[in-house]
Design a protein around this motif. Structure first.
Motif: not given
Length: 351
Positions: A27-31, A1-14
């Motif tokens: 793979x399962x749409x889990x947040x 698994x790598x970063x491409x296995x996820x879809x970022x939705x928004x920045x929470x904190x920076x």
């Protein structure tokens, strides 16, 4: 698994060091939550090691009052820590939105949850050493989660904090602040500062608004604890807090377990012995006891009575015979009931 296995939705904190994303696993749409290095610090090996250490601790520790870690993606270019996503806010933000404090019952529940989590972590070989309201998450239902185990020891020195709120270094134990020493009871000092603040709406010492966080920290080590109103902090709890806020760790409550025992002994109408959010244990089924077979009753044979002599002079009583009434005769041509007749068929086309 790598970063491409996820879809970022928004920045929470920076911040200047890290970026935290809310993301969805393909793979399962889990947040999930993804914490990675900021662009300015992407080449900082020390920060990368700290992030990996935090991820390893979160993956190993499994407690209902801790945010669960899932994985560490160790690519050299983009190291990332993937953890459970919790919809809520930090305790620091919660207090800002609620006049700086929480109700007594709620504060005690949170303090109990933190203490049980610290006891569990210590059993696994971890001390927090960065315990402050920024490392405590409150979800939408009011449930508490600790984060930040495994961070570098002096992470509190680099925290940017919030200009509207107290800096993390104000919660650090004196021995940690002065000499980077972590004792078994260092987290107890931080625990007491957080609980005092949640109850009173301010830190235990008088602070100068025009002073820097470092200056206020130094002054807090020479000032006495402010006596709170008894309606905010019960007398029994205030005495416990004083024992936890000693500058010298030798004078402080010696361990997390000792603090739990002290609270159980001193508290009134509050159960400190309940582990937060504990799943009910399975009740072991009782062994089936076979029913004992009842002994068969012994057959009791009747005792034969001697035959009584017959009395010829007595006549036997005989019941009179009752003549049966003759069945009524019916003519076969006349049935008792009219026979059932089928109704005439209906042509569907006529309907």
């Amino acid at each position: 698994m790598n970063v491409n296995s996820f879809v970022t939705e928004k920045v929470i904190n920076q911040s200047q060091r890290f970026v935290i994303y809310k993301a969805k696993r393909r793979s399962d749409d889990e947040l999930v939550l993804i914490k990675t290095l900021a662009a300015e610090t992407s080449a900082d090996n020390i920060l990368a090691k700290s992030l990996k250490s935090e991820a390893e601790a979160a993956i190993k520790l499994n407690h209902p009052a801790m945010r669960k870690g899932f994985s560490f993606l160790g690519e050299e270019s983009t190291p990332a820590f993937v953890s459970e996503y919790i919809s809520g806010m930090s305790l620091a933000e919660y207090l800002l939105q609620n006049d700086g404090k929480a109700k007594l019952e709620q504060s005690l529940i949170w303090a109990r949850d933190i203490l049980h989590a610290l006891i569990y972590a210590e059993e696994q070989g971890y001390h927090h050493s960065n315990l402050n309201p920024y490392n405590i998450i409150i979800d939408e239902a009011g449930k508490l989660y600790l984060i930040g185990f495994g961070k570098e020891r002096e992470a509190w020195r680099h925290s940017e904090g919030n200009p509207r709120y107290h800096f993390p270094l104000l919660y650090v134990a004196p021995e940690t602040y002065n000499g980077s020493i972590i004792k078994a009871n260092s987290d107890i000092y931080s625990w007491a500062v957080i609980l005092y603040q949640a109850l009173c709406g301010h830190l235990p010492w008088r602070l100068d608004s025009f002073s820097s966080p470092e200056e206020n920290k130094g002054q807090s080590l020479t000032r006495g604890v402010i006596l709170p109103d008894s309606d905010k902090v019960p007398d029994w709890l205030y005495s416990v807090l004083l024992a936890c806020l000693k500058n010298d760790p030798e004078d402080r409550v010696e361990s997390n377990l000792a603090l739990l025992e002290l609270l159980k002994m001193e508290s009134i109408d509050f159960d400190w012995d309940i582990v937060p959010f504990k799943e009910p244990e399975e009740v072991e089924a009782l062994p089936v006891v076979e029913e004992t077979q009842e002994p068969e009753e012994e057959e009791i044979l009747p005792v034969e009575a001697e035959e009584a002599p017959s009395e010829p002079d007595l006549e036997e009583d005989t019941e009179p015979e009752i003549e049966e009434a003759p069945e009524p005769a019916y003519e076969p041509e006349t049935p008792i009931h009219e026979p059932y007749q089928e109704p005439p068929a209906i042509d569907e086309e006529e309907i």
